[in-house]
Scaffold this motif. Sequence first.
Motif: not given
Length: 365
Positions: A179-191
């Motif tokens: 909700g605070s960052v883009s899905t692209a950032v979340l994808s990197k965090i998931s890795t």
Amino acid sequence: NMTLSTSNMTLNTSFQSNSSFHSINSVSNISFSTPARDNDGSHHYSASPKIRKRVSDLNNLAEYLQEYEEKERWLSRGSSDRSLTGGWAPRPSETLPPRPYFLATQNQIVSVSGDTSYYNQQAADALLERLGISSHSLDIWTENVRKWISQTIFQHIHREIQTINKTLDQVGSAECKIGSVSTAVLSKISTSKHEHIANIALLLPYLEVSVNQEYLVARIGELASGCCVGSFRWESGGKYKNNQWNKELPTDSQIVMHCIATYLDSHLPRNPMYPEGRTFTTQYFVQTPSKADTKKREYALFQSSIHPPHFKLLVGDEVWEVSKGRNNLFHTLILLLYYLREEQHGMLGPVNLGPTGLNMTWIIS
């Protein structure tokens, strides 16, 4: 519905257990049975009534209503958070939320193959009669599909967002909350933080409906509230930063349809023709400006308009269409389930929609 006469005080009501509705007449002679435990550990109420003392005055009536409310509260606590996959994914529904949802006048169904802006009441009645769908059944099924959407999809997405954001706080990544960052950032965090938030990869497809993650996450929370997506606004949405909804934001219909398609994507086997894993979205859902070519598909959902949102069901060479408005999406989903039950043996491709599979056919029971 309750009716209390002066000569013979009789209460008529109905209640539901899982996907079945059981009418109870003269409830002055009825009490609910003790919940039993199924083989899988879940509880259920027996449909068989037991005899109790007759309701003879308002005190007894109040006592009965209190028992009924306790039964409803017990059912609402009985919902499990288990998933079919072991990891996180919204699970097939097991029980219905207990609170009733009261419908406004329902929209009728119409089958057309030409100009869909013209609504023919006679054609709608003819289709209803041909399919054997009464207006009463359509009302009940609309209530059911709203409950299914709330319980099976939005409540689970909302809980998972809260869980992951709490974990991000704990691992020192509070600035990267959903909700605070883009899905692209979340994808990197998931890795990078996979050992802590492995489930985030399963959640991401649900969040791809809008680039405005702050609004989307807030709206998912609002749609998850209650038992029947009561805040649903078919051609708009909720407020954003105290401002009214605008067309730069997704409509509730768009969010709901995307999440349903993503849910079905996650439960259909991967097809090598669709490497992104969106089997349902690619094979059974067509969205404008793509053309609805009925010759290429045996059946499919078709969104013919974004603003205002409008959905149809393609069945062979026919177009089954509900009238425009607040129930358009819900009724189109009902038509899809009806078609799959009657013509595809309750199967969506290789997946069973009955109790042994995704448990969706109860919606039109």
